[in-house]
Design an enzyme around this catalytic site. Structure first.
Site, PDB file in Angstrom:
ATOM      1  CG  ASP A  21       3.404 -11.521  -3.808  1.00  0.00           C
ATOM      2  OD1 ASP A  21       2.427 -10.969  -4.323  1.00  0.00           O
ATOM      3  OD2 ASP A  21       4.046 -12.564  -4.556  1.00  0.00           O
ATOM      4  CG  ASN A  69      -1.768  -9.678 -10.974  1.00  0.00           C
ATOM      5  OD1 ASN A  69      -0.636  -8.826 -11.110  1.00  0.00           O
ATOM      6  ND2 ASN A  69      -1.638 -11.835 -10.430  1.00  0.00           N
TER       7      ASN A  69
HETATM    8  C1  FPP Z   1       0.656  -8.589  -5.729  1.00  0.00           C
HETATM    9  O1  FPP Z   1       0.368  -8.433  -4.188  1.00  0.00           O
HETATM   10  C2  FPP Z   1       0.272  -7.040  -5.925  1.00  0.00           C
HETATM   11  C3  FPP Z   1      -0.419  -6.634  -7.557  1.00  0.00           C
HETATM   12  C4  FPP Z   1      -1.310  -7.567  -7.999  1.00  0.00           C
HETATM   13  C5  FPP Z   1      -0.290  -5.534  -7.289  1.00  0.00           C
HETATM   14  C6  FPP Z   1       0.222  -4.646  -7.021  1.00  0.00           C
HETATM   15  C7  FPP Z   1       0.452  -3.154  -7.383  1.00  0.00           C
HETATM   16  C8  FPP Z   1       0.840  -2.252  -6.816  1.00  0.00           C
HETATM   17  C9  FPP Z   1       1.609  -2.250  -6.220  1.00  0.00           C
HETATM   18  C10 FPP Z   1      -0.090  -0.509  -6.079  1.00  0.00           C
HETATM   19  C11 FPP Z   1      -0.806  -0.386  -7.573  1.00  0.00           C
HETATM   20  C12 FPP Z   1      -0.243   0.056  -8.719  1.00  0.00           C
HETATM   21  C13 FPP Z   1      -0.791   0.718  -9.889  1.00  0.00           C
HETATM   22  C14 FPP Z   1      -0.025   1.592 -10.654  1.00  0.00           C
HETATM   23  C15 FPP Z   1      -2.310   0.761 -10.191  1.00  0.00           C
HETATM   24  P1  FPP Z   1      -0.751  -9.281  -3.971  1.00  0.00           P
HETATM   25  O2  FPP Z   1      -1.987  -8.427  -3.931  1.00  0.00           O
HETATM   26  O3  FPP Z   1      -1.514 -10.169  -4.706  1.00  0.00           O
HETATM   27  O4  FPP Z   1      -0.380  -9.591  -2.564  1.00  0.00           O
HETATM   28  P2  FPP Z   1      -0.729 -10.941  -2.177  1.00  0.00           P
HETATM   29  O5  FPP Z   1       0.266 -11.928  -2.743  1.00  0.00           O
HETATM   30  O6  FPP Z   1      -0.486 -10.909  -0.366  1.00  0.00           O
HETATM   31  O7  FPP Z   1      -2.134 -11.662  -2.383  1.00  0.00           O
END
Ligand code: FPP
Length: 242
Positions: A21, A69
């Site tokens: 996250d 998501n």
């Molecule tokens: C949550 O943090 C993260 C995600 C929804 C995506 C996680 C994906 C990766 C680390 C890399 C991609 C990997 C693949 C295999 C596609 P957020 O982006 O919601 O962060 P925030 O809470 O700060 O908004």
């Protein structure tokens, strides 16, 4: 094999699961688009996997996209799918070249067809691996969805299940439960991740945003894990007897 000083003498978890996250907040702080956060997150994910396998971890499970998501704006989802389209085979190839078996956890019917094809092809390339090392990527994954899916599997087969049999019907069937679950990004919750499997997992929360969670941070989490006493419901006296 690179061994790290910090973790020498510590108990290495067999199975680490990660809630990655904070990509969005990491990017926002730098006035960058969220897609750049995800790109950096993907690179960090690969770096951490390499480091974990170097340390002797057997399984890494990462939460890349939850069922919840999938309700995000389409352009953010497209950014994540484009990462898979453009980089998944190359990046995962680096991990799987070590004999690591790839498994996708989740309801892939929720993902675009061409993305599913890439994921399935990548899985198939490692299907025959039997080194006991595995990387599991949760995509279109939600634990409640997984549990209901397993219940329906049992009903369809007319089976009355035991705990062990039920675990086999989950997406993670055949994998050991995670010993350590790490969440980055300051939030202190599991967000529908591995809810059946986490019964006796040790939990570790980091204030760092995922793209800045370094190999050293992973070492710190492992050292902290190593200090914990895992009683699995027993008393300390029972543990010392065994
Ligand atoms: C949550 O943090 C993260 C995600 C929804 C995506 C996680 C994906 C990766 C680390 C890399 C991609 C990997 C693949 C295999 C596609 P957020 O982006 O919601 O962060 P925030 O809470 O700060 O908004």
């Amino acid at each position: 094999m690179r061994k790290n000083k910090i973790v020498r003498g510590t108990q290495i978890p067999k199975h680490i699961a990660m809630i990655m996250d904070g990509n969005g907040r990491w990017a926002k702080k730098r006035l960058l688009p969220r897609s750049v956060g995800h790109r950096n997150g993907m690179e960090r994910m690969i770096g951490l996997m390499e480091h974990a396998f170097d340390l002797g971890v057997d399984y890494m499970t990462v939460y890349a996209l939850s069922t919840e998501n999938l309700k995000r704006p389409q352009d953010e989802l497209n950014g994540l799918f484009n990462l898979i389209r453009n980089h998944f085979k190359e990046y995962m190839g680096r991990i799987c070249a070590r004999g690591v078996k790839l498994r996708i956890l989740g309801d892939v019917s929720l993902l675009p067809d061409d993305v599913v094809q890439i994921l399935r092809e990548s899985e198939e390339e490692t299907a025959h691996y039997d080194t006991g090392k595995g990387v599991n990527i949760a995509l279109g994954y939600g634990a409640r969805h997984e549990i209901v899916y397993a219940v329906n599997q049992a009903i369809e087969r007319g089976e009355k299940v035991t705990q062990e049999r039920f675990a086999e019907l989950l997406y993670t069937g055949g994998l050991p439960d995670p010993d350590l679950i790490i969440r980055t990004g300051k939030e202190v919750r599991l967000s529908n991740f591995l809810l059946y499997q986490c019964a006796y997992s040790e939990l570790y929360f980091s204030e760092k945003m995922f793209p800045e969670f370094s190999d050293k941070d992973l070492d710190r989490a492992i050292v902290e894990y190593s200090k914990r006493t895992r009683r699995f419901g027993k008393t300390d006296e029972q543990l010392t007897k065994n």
